[in-house]
Design a protein around this motif. Structure first.
Motif, PDB file in Angstrom:
ATOM      1  N   LEU A  30       0.831  -1.209   0.000  1.00  0.00           N
ATOM      2  CA  LEU A  30       0.000   0.000   0.000  1.00  0.00           C
ATOM      3  C   LEU A  30       0.868   1.262   0.000  1.00  0.00           C
ATOM      4  O   LEU A  30       0.544   2.249  -0.673  1.00  0.00           O
ATOM      5  CB  LEU A  30      -0.924   0.000   1.214  1.00  0.00           C
ATOM      6  N   THR A  31       1.961   1.225   0.754  1.00  0.00           N
ATOM      7  CA  THR A  31       2.873   2.376   0.780  1.00  0.00           C
ATOM      8  C   THR A  31       3.479   2.618  -0.597  1.00  0.00           C
ATOM      9  O   THR A  31       3.533   3.752  -1.080  1.00  0.00           O
ATOM     10  CB  THR A  31       3.991   2.155   1.814  1.00  0.00           C
ATOM     11  N   LEU A  32       3.940   1.524  -1.223  1.00  0.00           N
ATOM     12  CA  LEU A  32       4.525   1.639  -2.557  1.00  0.00           C
ATOM     13  C   LEU A  32       3.495   2.148  -3.564  1.00  0.00           C
ATOM     14  O   LEU A  32       3.801   3.034  -4.387  1.00  0.00           O
ATOM     15  CB  LEU A  32       5.078   0.282  -3.000  1.00  0.00           C
ATOM     16  N   ALA A  33       2.273   1.613  -3.499  1.00  0.00           N
ATOM     17  CA  ALA A  33       1.213   2.054  -4.416  1.00  0.00           C
ATOM     18  C   ALA A  33       0.873   3.520  -4.194  1.00  0.00           C
ATOM     19  O   ALA A  33       0.639   4.279  -5.147  1.00  0.00           O
ATOM     20  CB  ALA A  33      -0.036   1.185  -4.234  1.00  0.00           C
ATOM     21  N   THR A  34       0.860   3.958  -2.933  1.00  0.00           N
ATOM     22  CA  THR A  34       0.584   5.371  -2.622  1.00  0.00           C
ATOM     23  C   THR A  34       1.673   6.274  -3.191  1.00  0.00           C
ATOM     24  O   THR A  34       1.386   7.323  -3.773  1.00  0.00           O
ATOM     25  CB  THR A  34       0.489   5.568  -1.095  1.00  0.00           C
ATOM     26  N   ILE A  35       2.927   5.854  -3.022  1.00  0.00           N
ATOM     27  CA  ILE A  35       4.050   6.653  -3.537  1.00  0.00           C
ATOM     28  C   ILE A  35       3.979   6.746  -5.054  1.00  0.00           C
ATOM     29  O   ILE A  35       4.155   7.832  -5.639  1.00  0.00           O
ATOM     30  CB  ILE A  35       5.397   6.037  -3.095  1.00  0.00           C
ATOM     31  N   LYS A 243      -5.290  11.370  -8.428  1.00  0.00           N
ATOM     32  CA  LYS A 243      -5.324  12.071  -7.147  1.00  0.00           C
ATOM     33  C   LYS A 243      -6.205  11.326  -6.152  1.00  0.00           C
ATOM     34  O   LYS A 243      -5.824  11.111  -4.993  1.00  0.00           O
ATOM     35  CB  LYS A 243      -5.840  13.500  -7.363  1.00  0.00           C
ATOM     36  N   ILE A 244      -7.404  10.923  -6.618  1.00  0.00           N
ATOM     37  CA  ILE A 244      -8.334  10.193  -5.752  1.00  0.00           C
ATOM     38  C   ILE A 244      -7.717   8.859  -5.330  1.00  0.00           C
ATOM     39  O   ILE A 244      -7.804   8.455  -4.172  1.00  0.00           O
ATOM     40  CB  ILE A 244      -9.680   9.980  -6.473  1.00  0.00           C
ATOM     41  N   SER A 245      -7.074   8.177  -6.294  1.00  0.00           N
ATOM     42  CA  SER A 245      -6.439   6.890  -5.991  1.00  0.00           C
ATOM     43  C   SER A 245      -5.349   7.056  -4.940  1.00  0.00           C
ATOM     44  O   SER A 245      -5.224   6.237  -4.020  1.00  0.00           O
ATOM     45  CB  SER A 245      -5.849   6.281  -7.263  1.00  0.00           C
ATOM     46  N   ALA A 246      -4.546   8.111  -5.077  1.00  0.00           N
ATOM     47  CA  ALA A 246      -3.469   8.360  -4.115  1.00  0.00           C
ATOM     48  C   ALA A 246      -4.032   8.610  -2.720  1.00  0.00           C
ATOM     49  O   ALA A 246      -3.489   8.108  -1.724  1.00  0.00           O
ATOM     50  CB  ALA A 246      -2.627   9.540  -4.573  1.00  0.00           C
ATOM     51  N   ILE A 247      -5.131   9.365  -2.639  1.00  0.00           N
ATOM     52  CA  ILE A 247      -5.749   9.661  -1.337  1.00  0.00           C
ATOM     53  C   ILE A 247      -6.313   8.392  -0.717  1.00  0.00           C
ATOM     54  O   ILE A 247      -6.110   8.113   0.474  1.00  0.00           O
ATOM     55  CB  ILE A 247      -6.845  10.730  -1.494  1.00  0.00           C
ATOM     56  N   VAL A 248      -7.046   7.602  -1.524  1.00  0.00           N
ATOM     57  CA  VAL A 248      -7.654   6.360  -1.018  1.00  0.00           C
ATOM     58  C   VAL A 248      -6.578   5.385  -0.555  1.00  0.00           C
ATOM     59  O   VAL A 248      -6.661   4.811   0.541  1.00  0.00           O
ATOM     60  CB  VAL A 248      -8.537   5.712  -2.105  1.00  0.00           C
ATOM     61  N   LEU A 249      -5.552   5.202  -1.395  1.00  0.00           N
ATOM     62  CA  LEU A 249      -4.467   4.288  -1.030  1.00  0.00           C
ATOM     63  C   LEU A 249      -3.729   4.770   0.221  1.00  0.00           C
ATOM     64  O   LEU A 249      -3.328   3.967   1.066  1.00  0.00           O
ATOM     65  CB  LEU A 249      -3.489   4.140  -2.196  1.00  0.00           C
ATOM     66  N   LEU A 254      -2.550   4.031   5.882  1.00  0.00           N
ATOM     67  CA  LEU A 254      -2.556   4.496   7.272  1.00  0.00           C
ATOM     68  C   LEU A 254      -3.358   3.551   8.152  1.00  0.00           C
ATOM     69  O   LEU A 254      -2.945   3.212   9.270  1.00  0.00           O
ATOM     70  CB  LEU A 254      -3.136   5.911   7.335  1.00  0.00           C
ATOM     71  N   LEU A 255      -4.519   3.106   7.632  1.00  0.00           N
ATOM     72  CA  LEU A 255      -5.356   2.170   8.390  1.00  0.00           C
ATOM     73  C   LEU A 255      -4.622   0.852   8.624  1.00  0.00           C
ATOM     74  O   LEU A 255      -4.663   0.292   9.731  1.00  0.00           O
ATOM     75  CB  LEU A 255      -6.662   1.921   7.630  1.00  0.00           C
ATOM     76  N   ALA A 256      -3.934   0.359   7.568  1.00  0.00           N
ATOM     77  CA  ALA A 256      -3.178  -0.898   7.697  1.00  0.00           C
ATOM     78  C   ALA A 256      -2.054  -0.759   8.715  1.00  0.00           C
ATOM     79  O   ALA A 256      -1.780  -1.693   9.487  1.00  0.00           O
ATOM     80  CB  ALA A 256      -2.623  -1.305   6.337  1.00  0.00           C
ATOM     81  N   ILE A 257      -1.393   0.406   8.743  1.00  0.00           N
ATOM     82  CA  ILE A 257      -0.315   0.644   9.720  1.00  0.00           C
ATOM     83  C   ILE A 257      -0.878   0.641  11.149  1.00  0.00           C
ATOM     84  O   ILE A 257      -0.305   0.043  12.059  1.00  0.00           O
ATOM     85  CB  ILE A 257       0.402   1.976   9.417  1.00  0.00           C
ATOM     86  N   ILE A 258      -2.044   1.300  11.321  1.00  0.00           N
ATOM     87  CA  ILE A 258      -2.675   1.345  12.646  1.00  0.00           C
ATOM     88  C   ILE A 258      -3.055  -0.063  13.104  1.00  0.00           C
ATOM     89  O   ILE A 258      -2.815  -0.447  14.261  1.00  0.00           O
ATOM     90  CB  ILE A 258      -3.914   2.262  12.617  1.00  0.00           C
ATOM     91  N   ILE A 259      -3.647  -0.849  12.180  1.00  0.00           N
ATOM     92  CA  ILE A 259      -4.038  -2.225  12.516  1.00  0.00           C
ATOM     93  C   ILE A 259      -2.811  -3.053  12.880  1.00  0.00           C
ATOM     94  O   ILE A 259      -2.827  -3.818  13.845  1.00  0.00           O
ATOM     95  CB  ILE A 259      -4.793  -2.868  11.329  1.00  0.00           C
TER      96      ILE A 259
END
Length: 380
Positions: A30-35, A243-249, A254-259
């Motif tokens: 998810l981090t890589l996809a966000t970047i 832009k939307i994809s980057a925000i969602v990812l 962030l949710l995955a990191i918290i979990i």
């Protein structure tokens, strides 16, 4: 610790490690996809506009009549001119545009005219204003990433100077400002499939020459903008999707990191907590600790328990004896201790919580047993 308990501990810790590893991989993906999506959006956001630069200028020359002072046939724009020596003048008008894309179709037309202007010097109001066509309007087309419009015109400065003189003399005008304005007007339309709208502009490039002065000092003005300009391109919705994809990812990441963090914390059991404490202590004070592999017999020593490991270190520095460590085979208890020649043993212990409870219970049972035996002996 029974074999069944050891198996359960091993299975739980293995399962926990697997879950943490899977969650870590998910976070990494998810981090890589966000970047990647963020980078693509930033890069494409820059390309939502096509940049271009424009320039308008005029190079003028004054050709001189025969005289005893100038050897040159003409003087360029770096000079002021003696009005009576001007035979004719030329003006080389140019308009240039450079686009950052190479598939632009240009449609353009241009014309050059001269304007004789007589103004009231005090109020700057026009008294006389007449147009003279120098170059008829021409229309043309071009394609590519740039457009260059260049036209050289020649005009008779003395003719316009004479006209201004006649007008002022006829009407006995004394306080006037007289100017000859030679001007090129360019109408340009830039068309491209990727443009949101056609780029359409009208510009003027003007050469202003004073009349009825003994010295002529020309000036140039233009409405062509300086610096980089921008044109919006089509299909920017795809960039918005990035832009939307980057925000969602990013939110999912962030949710995955918290979990992951919550799972790591909440899944810590008594064995993991024990192992973590021992590992931290050994890592921090490895140079002070000597680990032994055989159990140490405490029976001949007076055992003094120490509240903290730092307290044990202070005793080590005082008595100058080695700090020993022994961990039992079950990996449920670690003993850190210092012995002295006086048969005193200083002990700091880390154990699984229930192991400590069981030990305390055993001590209580032992003491109760001793008391019972003592009482029985008395009765006997």
């Amino acid at each position: 610790m029974s074999e069944l308990e050891k198996i359960k501990r091993y299975e739980y810790q293995s399962k926990r490690k697997t879950i943490i590893w899977i969650q870590t991989v998910v976070v990494a993906i998810l981090t890589l996809a966000t970047i990647i999506t963020s980078t693509l959006f930033i890069d494409n956001n820059k390309n939502m506009y096509v940049g271009y630069t424009e320039e308008g200028k005029v190079i003028y020359r004054a050709y001189l009549a025969d005289n005893d002072f100038y050897e040159e046939k003409y003087l360029n724009g770096s000079h002021a001119y003696v009005a009576s020596l001007i035979n004719k003048m030329t003006a080389d008008f140019s308009y240039d545009v450079k686009m950052q894309t190479d598939n632009v179709n240009f449609q353009y037309n241009y014309k050059i005219d001269a304007q004789l202007i007589v103004k009231d010097k005090a109020s700057k109001t026009k008294i006389y204003d007449s147009f003279y066509e120098v170059l008829y309007e021409e229309t043309s087309e071009s394609s590519g990433d740039e457009l260059n419009v260049k036209k050289l015109v020649e005009f008779d400065y003395q003719k316009f100077n004479k006209k201004a003189n006649e007008f002022n003399r006829t009407y006995n005008l004394k306080n006037t400002e007289n100017v000859l304005l030679v001007q090129m007007t360019v109408h340009v339309i830039g068309m491209c499939e990727s443009f949101q709208n056609d780029n359409q502009d009208v510009y003027t490039i003007a050469l202003s020459l004073p009349l009825m002065d003994t010295v002529v000092s020309p000036s140039v003005s233009t409405t062509v903008p300086t610096g980089e300009q921008k044109i919006m391109v089509k299909d920017i919705s795809s960039f918005e999707n990035l832009k939307i994809s980057a925000i969602v990812l990013g939110c999912l990441d962030l949710l995955a990191i918290i979990i992951l963090v919550l799972y790591i914390i909440l899944s810590i059991d008594k064995h993991i907590d024990y192992a973590r404490k021992v590992k931290k202590l050994v890592s921090n004070y490895d140079s002070y600790i000597q680990q032994i592999l055989t159990p140490f017999d405490f029976s001949n020593y007076q055992v003094l328990k120490i509240r903290s490991f730092k307290g044990l270190l202070e005793i080590r520095d005082t008595v100058h004896s080695p700090l020993l460590m022994y961990e039992n085979e079950d990996k449920t208890c670690s003993q850190f201790f210092i012995t002295t020649a006086e048969k005193v043993l200083y002990l700091y212990e880390i154990a699984v919580e229930e192991e400590i409870t069981d030990k305390n219970t055993s001590v209580v049972k032992l003491n109760v047993g001793k008391m019972l035996k003592h009482k029985t002996g008395n009765k006997d």
